[in-house]
Motif scaffolding. Structure first.
Motif, PDB file in Angstrom:
ATOM      1  N   THR A 180       0.846  -1.194   0.000  1.00  0.00           N
ATOM      2  CA  THR A 180       0.000   0.000   0.000  1.00  0.00           C
ATOM      3  C   THR A 180       0.883   1.245   0.000  1.00  0.00           C
ATOM      4  OG1 THR A 180      -1.776  -1.162   1.153  1.00  0.00           O
ATOM      5  CG2 THR A 180      -1.818   1.243   1.244  1.00  0.00           C
ATOM      6  N   GLY A 181       0.559   2.165  -0.901  1.00  0.00           N
ATOM      7  CA  GLY A 181       1.348   3.384  -1.056  1.00  0.00           C
ATOM      8  C   GLY A 181       2.422   3.270  -2.116  1.00  0.00           C
ATOM      9  N   ARG A 182       2.665   2.067  -2.596  1.00  0.00           N
ATOM     10  CA  ARG A 182       3.720   1.831  -3.589  1.00  0.00           C
ATOM     11  C   ARG A 182       3.141   1.793  -5.000  1.00  0.00           C
ATOM     12  NH1 ARG A 182       8.256  -1.026  -1.517  1.00  0.00           N
ATOM     13  NH2 ARG A 182       9.202  -0.267  -3.414  1.00  0.00           N
ATOM     14  N   LEU A 183       3.971   2.064  -5.963  1.00  0.00           N
ATOM     15  CA  LEU A 183       3.619   1.962  -7.372  1.00  0.00           C
ATOM     16  C   LEU A 183       3.802   0.510  -7.790  1.00  0.00           C
ATOM     17  CD1 LEU A 183       2.810   4.051  -9.539  1.00  0.00           C
ATOM     18  CD2 LEU A 183       5.197   4.064 -10.264  1.00  0.00           C
ATOM     19  N   ALA A 184       2.851  -0.038  -8.537  1.00  0.00           N
ATOM     20  CA  ALA A 184       2.942  -1.436  -8.959  1.00  0.00           C
ATOM     21  C   ALA A 184       2.567  -1.566 -10.435  1.00  0.00           C
ATOM     22  CB  ALA A 184       2.017  -2.300  -8.112  1.00  0.00           C
ATOM     23  N   ARG A 185       3.113  -2.594 -11.065  1.00  0.00           N
ATOM     24  CA  ARG A 185       2.788  -2.916 -12.456  1.00  0.00           C
ATOM     25  C   ARG A 185       1.900  -4.152 -12.441  1.00  0.00           C
ATOM     26  NH1 ARG A 185       4.885  -1.407 -17.184  1.00  0.00           N
ATOM     27  NH2 ARG A 185       6.580  -0.378 -16.085  1.00  0.00           N
ATOM     28  N   PHE A 186       0.722  -4.023 -13.047  1.00  0.00           N
ATOM     29  CA  PHE A 186      -0.260  -5.098 -13.094  1.00  0.00           C
ATOM     30  C   PHE A 186      -0.393  -5.606 -14.520  1.00  0.00           C
ATOM     31  CE2 PHE A 186      -1.394  -2.189  -9.708  1.00  0.00           C
ATOM     32  CZ  PHE A 186      -1.587  -3.045  -8.641  1.00  0.00           C
ATOM     33  N   HIS A 187      -0.322  -6.912 -14.692  1.00  0.00           N
ATOM     34  CA  HIS A 187      -0.656  -7.558 -15.959  1.00  0.00           C
ATOM     35  C   HIS A 187      -2.077  -8.044 -15.776  1.00  0.00           C
ATOM     36  CE1 HIS A 187       3.450  -7.505 -17.562  1.00  0.00           C
ATOM     37  NE2 HIS A 187       3.806  -7.628 -16.285  1.00  0.00           N
ATOM     38  N   LEU A 188      -2.962  -7.553 -16.617  1.00  0.00           N
ATOM     39  CA  LEU A 188      -4.374  -7.820 -16.437  1.00  0.00           C
ATOM     40  C   LEU A 188      -4.796  -9.111 -17.124  1.00  0.00           C
ATOM     41  CD1 LEU A 188      -5.644  -4.172 -16.954  1.00  0.00           C
ATOM     42  CD2 LEU A 188      -5.006  -5.319 -14.829  1.00  0.00           C
ATOM     43  N   ALA A 189      -5.774  -9.781 -16.522  1.00  0.00           N
ATOM     44  CA  ALA A 189      -6.279 -11.054 -17.047  1.00  0.00           C
ATOM     45  C   ALA A 189      -7.530 -10.806 -17.886  1.00  0.00           C
ATOM     46  CB  ALA A 189      -6.614 -11.983 -15.878  1.00  0.00           C
ATOM     47  N   GLY A 190      -7.862 -11.789 -18.702  1.00  0.00           N
ATOM     48  CA  GLY A 190      -9.122 -11.775 -19.436  1.00  0.00           C
ATOM     49  C   GLY A 190      -9.217 -10.684 -20.481  1.00  0.00           C
ATOM     50  N   ASP A 191     -10.452 -10.154 -20.654  1.00  0.00           N
ATOM     51  CA  ASP A 191     -10.720  -9.148 -21.688  1.00  0.00           C
ATOM     52  C   ASP A 191      -9.976  -7.847 -21.442  1.00  0.00           C
ATOM     53  OD1 ASP A 191     -12.394 -10.943 -22.907  1.00  0.00           O
ATOM     54  OD2 ASP A 191     -14.230 -10.123 -22.015  1.00  0.00           O
ATOM     55  N   GLY A 192      -9.687  -7.552 -20.191  1.00  0.00           N
ATOM     56  CA  GLY A 192      -8.959  -6.328 -19.869  1.00  0.00           C
ATOM     57  C   GLY A 192      -7.465  -6.524 -19.965  1.00  0.00           C
ATOM     58  N   SER A 193      -7.046  -7.591 -20.698  1.00  0.00           N
ATOM     59  CA  SER A 193      -5.619  -7.910 -20.736  1.00  0.00           C
ATOM     60  C   SER A 193      -4.822  -6.715 -21.226  1.00  0.00           C
ATOM     61  CB  SER A 193      -5.356  -9.135 -21.603  1.00  0.00           C
ATOM     62  OG  SER A 193      -5.709  -8.866 -22.929  1.00  0.00           O
ATOM     63  N   GLY A 194      -3.685  -6.590 -20.711  1.00  0.00           N
ATOM     64  CA  GLY A 194      -2.800  -5.474 -20.970  1.00  0.00           C
ATOM     65  C   GLY A 194      -2.034  -5.201 -19.704  1.00  0.00           C
ATOM     66  N   GLU A 195      -1.500  -3.997 -19.630  1.00  0.00           N
ATOM     67  CA  GLU A 195      -0.687  -3.640 -18.483  1.00  0.00           C
ATOM     68  C   GLU A 195      -1.196  -2.347 -17.885  1.00  0.00           C
ATOM     69  OE1 GLU A 195       3.788  -5.076 -18.848  1.00  0.00           O
ATOM     70  OE2 GLU A 195       3.609  -2.902 -18.859  1.00  0.00           O
ATOM     71  N   LEU A 196      -1.029  -2.224 -16.598  1.00  0.00           N
ATOM     72  CA  LEU A 196      -1.446  -1.030 -15.881  1.00  0.00           C
ATOM     73  C   LEU A 196      -0.395  -0.750 -14.816  1.00  0.00           C
ATOM     74  CD1 LEU A 196      -3.624   1.095 -15.021  1.00  0.00           C
ATOM     75  CD2 LEU A 196      -4.568  -0.694 -13.540  1.00  0.00           C
ATOM     76  N   VAL A 197       0.057   0.496 -14.744  1.00  0.00           N
ATOM     77  CA  VAL A 197       0.959   0.919 -13.678  1.00  0.00           C
ATOM     78  C   VAL A 197       0.179   1.912 -12.830  1.00  0.00           C
ATOM     79  CG1 VAL A 197       3.113   2.096 -13.098  1.00  0.00           C
ATOM     80  CG2 VAL A 197       3.027   0.554 -15.068  1.00  0.00           C
ATOM     81  N   ALA A 198       0.061   1.621 -11.532  1.00  0.00           N
ATOM     82  CA  ALA A 198      -0.732   2.467 -10.647  1.00  0.00           C
ATOM     83  C   ALA A 198      -0.233   2.331  -9.213  1.00  0.00           C
ATOM     84  CB  ALA A 198      -2.207   2.077 -10.726  1.00  0.00           C
ATOM     85  N   ARG A 199      -0.585   3.318  -8.389  1.00  0.00           N
ATOM     86  CA  ARG A 199      -0.226   3.305  -6.980  1.00  0.00           C
ATOM     87  C   ARG A 199      -1.356   2.640  -6.199  1.00  0.00           C
ATOM     88  NH1 ARG A 199       3.829   5.487  -5.011  1.00  0.00           N
ATOM     89  NH2 ARG A 199       4.066   6.972  -6.711  1.00  0.00           N
TER      90      ARG A 199
END
Length: 167
Positions: free
Chosen positions: A98-117
Motif C-alpha cells: 500500500t502506497g507503492r507503485l505497482a505494475r499489473f498484468h491484467l487477465a481476461g478481456d482487460g488484458s494489458g498492463e497497468l501501472v498504478a499506486r
C-alpha cells in the motif's frame, strides 16, 4: 525439491518463523556444486531486520541439525527477506505494498498492463491511483483480484520515504 521434502521443511520451520512474528514466504532447495543450498525467505508487515534474519538462521540451523530433513550431505543455509521485485501473490503482499507503485498484468478481456499506486486493499480487490500522463491529473481505479494475472512493485528512485513525508 520434492513436494514431500518441501512440506516436511515447511512443517518443521513454520513454528520457528512464526515465533519471530514473521511469515514464511518461500522455501527453496537447490544444488551448488556438491553442496545443497536451502534458501528461506521471510517477511512481515514491518519488513525484516538483519538481526532477525541472523537470529532465525541460528534457530533454523539448530533445528535442522537435530533432524535429518536435509539428508546427510553438506548444505548452505540462507535466510533473507524477499527482494523489492518479488511478485505480489498473496493478499498480505498487496497490503504491504500500500502506497507503492505497482505494475499489473491484467487477465481476461482487460488484458494489458497497468501501472498504478496502491491506495487501499480489501478482501475483493484494490483501490488504485493511475498517474496522469503529460500533465493530466491522476485518476482513481478499482481493480478486483480476479482481474490481476500478475503484479509486481515498481522500484521508485525518487519516491519520498514515509518518514520524510511525516517530518
Amino acid at each position: 525439491m520434492s513436494t514431500t521434502q518441501s512440506e516436511r521443511l515447511r512443517g518443521l520451520l513454520e513454528p520457528l518463523v512464526s515465533a519471530q512474528q514473521l511469515d514464511l514466504e518461500e522455501i527453496e532447495v537447490s544444488r551448488a556444486g556438491r553442496r545443497g543450498v536451502l534458501r528461506i525467505i521471510v517477511d512481515s508487515d514491518e519488513g525484516v531486520e538483519l538481526d532477525a534474519c541472523a537470529e532465525l538462521s541460528r534457530a533454523i540451523s539448530q533445528k535442522l541439525d537435530e533432524t535429518d530433513a536435509m539428508g546427510e550431505g553438506e548444505y548452505v543455509l540462507e535466510v533473507g527477506s524477499p527482494g523489492a521485485d518479488r511478485p505480489l501473490t498473496e493478499h498480505r503482499h498487496y497490503v504491504r505494498a500500500t502506497g507503492r507503485l505497482a505494475r499489473f498484468h491484467l487477465a481476461g478481456d482487460g488484458s494489458g498492463e497497468l501501472v498504478a499506486r496502491i491506495l487501499a486493499v480489501d478482501e475483493d480487490g484494490l483501490d488504485l491511483e493511475v498517474p496522469g500522463v503529460k500533465g493530466r491529473k491522476p485518476t482513481a481505479r478499482r481493480l478486483a483480484f480476479d482481474e490481476i494475472a500478475k503484479a509486481r512493485v515498481e522500484i521508485e528512485f525518487n519516491r519520498k520515504d514515509k518518514k520524510e513525508e511525516e517530518a
